[in-house]
Structure formats: C-alpha cells, structure tokens
Design an enzyme around this catalytic site. Structure first.
Site, PDB file in Angstrom:
ATOM      1  N   CYS A 116      42.955 113.081  32.134  1.00 34.70           N
ATOM      2  CA  CYS A 116      42.571 114.367  31.537  1.00 34.70           C
ATOM      3  C   CYS A 116      41.268 114.277  30.755  1.00 34.70           C
ATOM      4  O   CYS A 116      40.666 115.302  30.435  1.00 34.70           O
ATOM      5  CB  CYS A 116      43.688 114.873  30.630  1.00 34.70           C
ATOM      6  SG  CYS A 116      45.216 115.066  31.529  1.00 34.70           S
ATOM      7  N   HIS A 256      41.023 120.519  26.235  1.00 34.41           N
ATOM      8  CA  HIS A 256      41.807 120.257  27.446  1.00 34.41           C
ATOM      9  C   HIS A 256      43.015 121.197  27.456  1.00 34.41           C
ATOM     10  O   HIS A 256      43.646 121.419  26.419  1.00 34.41           O
ATOM     11  CB  HIS A 256      42.257 118.800  27.436  1.00 34.41           C
ATOM     12  CG  HIS A 256      43.166 118.454  28.576  1.00 34.41           C
ATOM     13  ND1 HIS A 256      42.847 118.755  29.885  1.00 34.41           N
ATOM     14  CD2 HIS A 256      44.389 117.858  28.608  1.00 34.41           C
ATOM     15  CE1 HIS A 256      43.836 118.346  30.666  1.00 34.41           C
ATOM     16  NE2 HIS A 256      44.772 117.809  29.918  1.00 34.41           N
ATOM     17  N   ASN A 286      47.339 123.081  33.838  1.00 33.53           N
ATOM     18  CA  ASN A 286      46.623 121.843  33.534  1.00 33.53           C
ATOM     19  C   ASN A 286      46.042 121.286  34.841  1.00 33.53           C
ATOM     20  O   ASN A 286      46.781 120.778  35.677  1.00 33.53           O
ATOM     21  CB  ASN A 286      47.602 120.852  32.893  1.00 33.53           C
ATOM     22  CG  ASN A 286      46.934 119.539  32.510  1.00 33.53           C
ATOM     23  OD1 ASN A 286      45.806 119.259  32.912  1.00 33.53           O
ATOM     24  ND2 ASN A 286      47.641 118.724  31.745  1.00 33.53           N
TER      25      ASN A 286
HETATM   26  O1  UT7 Z   1      47.358 116.551  30.291  1.00 29.84           O
HETATM   27  C1  UT7 Z   1      47.751 115.267  29.975  1.00 29.84           C
HETATM   28  C2  UT7 Z   1      48.382 115.186  28.668  1.00 29.84           C
HETATM   29  N1  UT7 Z   1      49.680 115.825  28.717  1.00 29.84           N
HETATM   30  C3  UT7 Z   1      50.090 116.523  27.685  1.00 29.84           C
HETATM   31  O2  UT7 Z   1      49.368 116.684  26.719  1.00 29.84           O
HETATM   32  C4  UT7 Z   1      51.487 117.051  27.744  1.00 29.84           C
HETATM   33  C5  UT7 Z   1      52.192 116.793  26.435  1.00 29.84           C
HETATM   34  N2  UT7 Z   1      53.598 117.206  26.444  1.00 29.84           N
HETATM   35  C6  UT7 Z   1      53.955 118.501  26.486  1.00 29.84           C
HETATM   36  O3  UT7 Z   1      53.128 119.382  26.597  1.00 29.84           O
HETATM   37  C7  UT7 Z   1      55.418 118.832  26.312  1.00 29.84           C
HETATM   38  O4  UT7 Z   1      56.089 117.679  25.871  1.00 29.84           O
HETATM   39  C8  UT7 Z   1      56.082 119.334  27.624  1.00 29.84           C
HETATM   40  C9  UT7 Z   1      55.536 120.713  27.958  1.00 29.84           C
HETATM   41  C10 UT7 Z   1      55.838 118.361  28.750  1.00 29.84           C
HETATM   42  C11 UT7 Z   1      57.585 119.478  27.396  1.00 29.84           C
HETATM   43  O5  UT7 Z   1      57.841 120.341  26.280  1.00 29.84           O
HETATM   44  P1  UT7 Z   1      58.805 119.866  25.099  1.00 29.84           P
HETATM   45  O6  UT7 Z   1      58.880 120.992  24.151  1.00 29.84           O
HETATM   46  O7  UT7 Z   1      58.303 118.552  24.586  1.00 29.84           O
HETATM   47  O8  UT7 Z   1      60.170 119.738  25.827  1.00 29.84           O
HETATM   48  P2  UT7 Z   1      61.112 118.445  25.963  1.00 29.84           P
HETATM   49  O9  UT7 Z   1      60.551 117.504  26.967  1.00 29.84           O
HETATM   50  O10 UT7 Z   1      61.426 117.918  24.600  1.00 29.84           O
HETATM   51  O11 UT7 Z   1      62.405 119.092  26.534  1.00 29.84           O
HETATM   52  C12 UT7 Z   1      63.192 120.028  25.761  1.00 29.84           C
HETATM   53  C13 UT7 Z   1      64.281 120.572  26.638  1.00 29.84           C
HETATM   54  C14 UT7 Z   1      65.042 119.502  27.398  1.00 29.84           C
HETATM   55  O12 UT7 Z   1      66.399 119.903  27.491  1.00 29.84           O
HETATM   56  P3  UT7 Z   1      67.494 119.291  26.514  1.00 29.84           P
HETATM   57  O13 UT7 Z   1      67.465 117.817  26.719  1.00 29.84           O
HETATM   58  O14 UT7 Z   1      67.089 119.693  25.134  1.00 29.84           O
HETATM   59  O15 UT7 Z   1      68.757 119.949  26.983  1.00 29.84           O
HETATM   60  C15 UT7 Z   1      64.435 119.534  28.766  1.00 29.84           C
HETATM   61  O16 UT7 Z   1      65.318 119.093  29.778  1.00 29.84           O
HETATM   62  O17 UT7 Z   1      63.686 121.418  27.636  1.00 29.84           O
HETATM   63  C16 UT7 Z   1      64.137 120.998  28.935  1.00 29.84           C
HETATM   64  N3  UT7 Z   1      63.076 121.264  29.892  1.00 29.84           N
HETATM   65  C17 UT7 Z   1      62.985 122.431  30.529  1.00 29.84           C
HETATM   66  N4  UT7 Z   1      63.712 123.551  30.477  1.00 29.84           N
HETATM   67  C18 UT7 Z   1      63.333 124.589  31.254  1.00 29.84           C
HETATM   68  C19 UT7 Z   1      62.086 120.460  30.297  1.00 29.84           C
HETATM   69  N5  UT7 Z   1      61.316 121.089  31.199  1.00 29.84           N
HETATM   70  C20 UT7 Z   1      61.854 122.312  31.360  1.00 29.84           C
HETATM   71  C21 UT7 Z   1      61.521 123.428  32.150  1.00 29.84           C
HETATM   72  N6  UT7 Z   1      62.276 124.532  32.064  1.00 29.84           N
HETATM   73  N7  UT7 Z   1      60.439 123.436  32.963  1.00 29.84           N
END
Ligand code: UT7
Length: 336
Positions: A116, A256, A286
């Site tokens: 990125c 980004h 992204n």
């Molecule tokens: O570009 C390169 C650099 N990358 C980044 O900067 C990305 C950085 N990370 C992020 O932007 C975020 O961590 C994500 C968008 C990837 C994920 O968001 P989050 O708020 O950190 O969610 P999480 O991974 O902590 O997941 C929370 C919950 C989980 O369920 P449980 O375990 O709480 O029941 C996930 O399974 O959300 C669930 N989840 C989803 N639910 C609906 C994960 N993806 C999805 C989805 N739809 N697409």
C-alpha cells in the site's frame, strides 16, 4: 538556478468497467452494506474482468490517459516506475510491460514492491532521477489487480479491495514545486500480519499451496488497523513538524484508502477537518498501490498551484511513510 525538485505535472487513471457493490457481496458472503459502511466505508469497487488481463492492462491505459492529457509524446519519457504487488507475472516487470504498451519506447522501466506504500516508495525513487538531472520526464504508476489475489469466500478481506491504476508525470522544477520531502519506513516484523504467502521462491505454486489458500491475501485486520492508525498519524505529524506546517497551511491530506476510520484518525491527529482529506474509498475501495494517485486524479480539478499536500500511507510489509508535495499547477483546466 534554484535546486531542482520533481514536480507532478499531470495525473491519469484507469478504472475497470465492472462495479462490485455491497449488495452483490452480501449474496457472496455473510456480510451487509451496513457492516461494510460502518466498519470500512466502502460502497463500490471496480473489478477487472477478462482473460489474461493484468495490472499492465490498467497501468498502460492510465499512462496513455496521462500522456494524452498532458500532451506529452510517449517517446519523450525517460523512465517508467510501476508500484504494484500484483504484477502480471514474476518477470518481466509490469513497468516494462506498461512502457511497451503505452509507447514509451525510449524509457527504461521497472517495478517497486511496497504494497500500500508502493506509490510513496516509487515516487520518492523517481524524484531522485529528476533531482539529479538523470531524467527529464518520469512516469510513476500505481496499479493493482487485487481481485486476482482475493478469496471471494473470505468476508474478512473480500469487501475491502478493488482494482485500478493511476499514474503521474514528474518533471524538473526550480521554484520549489513538487516533492519537497519524504519520510519512509519498513519493518518486516509485521510481515505475516498482511501478506500473500505463496507464489514466490519460498513457496512456489503447488497443489498444496493452492489447497491451503496461500495464493490469497491473508490479513490480521485488527493488528494492521492498530499499527496503521498510529504509524500513519505519527509520520504525517512528523512531516508537518519538520516543515513547520500548521493545519491551516495544508490544503489536503492525501491518505491511503484502507479504512475511513484510519483516515479520520490520521486527520484528527494532524488537526485537519474531513474537508481537507481526499476521500474516495466509498467509490473505489482499497486499490493498494493505486489509492494515492487515484485520489490526486479524482481531486485534480480542485487543486491549485502552490497547494500543500501530505501524502500518507501504511500497508503490508509493514511499510509506512509520508511525502510533502507542493502542487505545481491549477487543476481546473481538466474537465472530467
Ligand atoms: O491497505 C493495507 C492496510 N490494511 C489496513 O489498513 C486494514 C486495517 N484493518 C481494518 O481496516 C479492519 O481491521 C477491518 C476492516 C479489516 C476489519 O474491521 P474490524 O472492525 O477490525 O473487524 P474485526 O476483524 O475485529 O471483526 C469484528 C467482527 C468479527 O465477528 P466476531 O468475531 O466479533 O463475531 C468478524 O468476524 O466482524 C466480523 N466481520 C464481518 N462481519 C460482516 C469481519 N468481516 C466482516 C464482514 N461482514 N465483511
């Protein structure tokens, strides 16, 4: 004569036609428009369809758009650098293919791999060729076909990414316009938090690597999120302090486009309002190495000569950094 800086003198882009929206994704995996909008901020992303079409297809279209807009003969380009983590193939480089396909027949060309942050790393490298007088016209492309390495059954990653390429032209300037400073970092202690494990020399493609899903992006979302929020803000604030820039001095943060919450956190630390952030994650998602030049392309008509921009990114590697750009032309001349 003043010191030579590398001025950005034009921007071009290419977005594939197919649009993947949150409703279609909700039929593919267990997700919803509400979750994606509240947690990431994406409505749609463009996806490149078609057999045998890779990043060089999009990159060469972006370069052709750039050279047509700026009325520059492709034969006058000295160097093409392409930032990508989704090259058409292991070799030759995608930059090489782009130069050929866009008619830059006198240019040498190569790729830069910094995920990125690829565009920041490539732009910094390119600026040195201008500053030293080695090259007069350099094209920097950021392009990624993320759909080629995404598992569309994995809801943790498939909602995030899109495909695109965008390109800028760099030319020498002696009045201080262009790339004024760059702060770049890399730290592979975070390598396994965001990577594609197989397909390189460590784990060449085999039935096992395919069965294990190692040719797809693996991301530990929260680990990357936490690191991104702190590092992107730290490096952006460091750049402001180094040049005694207040929030009032900055026209735009060019961040980004990984997550709207990361953009907001970075802007907040810099003391900037939303209006001073280039944001198009809602439309394009992204697009990895393409996000920053795609922002410049999207906002070009609003830019004025002398505007101070801070480009800032964090991504796989880990890699992070910021570049301070003094914009070199009034963007209103181009109608899109
Ligand atoms: O570009 C390169 C650099 N990358 C980044 O900067 C990305 C950085 N990370 C992020 O932007 C975020 O961590 C994500 C968008 C990837 C994920 O968001 P989050 O708020 O950190 O969610 P999480 O991974 O902590 O997941 C929370 C919950 C989980 O369920 P449980 O375990 O709480 O029941 C996930 O399974 O959300 C669930 N989840 C989803 N639910 C609906 C994960 N993806 C999805 C989805 N739809 N697409």
């Amino acid at each position: 004569m003043g010191k030579i800086t590398a001025a950005i003198t034009g921007v071009g882009a290419y977005l594939p036609d197919y649009i993947l929206d949150n409703d279609e994704l909700s039929r593919m995996v267990d997700t919803s428009d509400e979750w994606i909008m509240s947690r990431i901020g994406i409505k749609t992303r463009h996806i490149l369809k078609g057999d045998g079409l890779g990043t060089s297809y999009m990159g060469s279209k972006a370069v052709i758009d750039l050279l047509e807009k700026t009325n520059v003969d492709p034969a006058d380009i000295d160097l093409v650098i392409c930032a990508t983590v989704t090259p058409d193939m292991m070799f030759p480089s995608t930059g090489n293919l782009i130069a050929y396909k866009s008619g830059c027949r006198n240019a040498f060309a190569y790729d830069v791999s910094a995920a990125c942050c690829g565009f920041l790393f490539a732009l910094t490298t390119a600026s040195k060729f201008i500053e030293t007088g080695t090259c007069k016209k350099v094209v920097v492309v950021g392009g990624d076909k993320m759909s080629s390495i995404i598992d569309y059954t994995d809801r943790n990653t498939c909602c995030i990414f899109g495909d695109a390429a965008a390109a800028v032209l760099l030319e020498p300037d002696t009045e201080g316009y262009g790339i004024n400073d760059a702060i770049l970092h890399s730290d592979a202690s975070g390598a396994e938090a965001l990577y594609m494990k197989a397909g390189g020399s460590a784990y060449p493609a085999s039935p096992e690597t395919v069965a294990n899903g190692w040719h797809y992006v693996h991301q530990e979302g929260q680990t990357v999120f936490k690191a991104a929020v702190s590092k992107m803000a730290d490096v952006s604030v460091e750049m402001m302090e180094r040049h005694h820039l207040t929030a009032d001095d900055i026209r735009y943060l060019v961040p980004h486009q990984a997550n709207l919450r990361i953009i907001d956190a970075t802007a907040h630390r810099m003391g900037l309002s939303r209006e001073k952030c280039m944001i198009n994650i809602d439309k394009f998602g992204n697009t990895t190495a393409a996000t920053l030049p795609l922002c410049l392309w999207d906002y070009e008509s609003r830019l004025k000569k002398g505007d101070n921009l801070i480009l800032s990114a964090f991504g796989g590697g880990f890699t992070w950094g910021a570049i301070y750009v003094k914009w070199a032309y009034d963007g209103g001349d181009f109608s899109k």
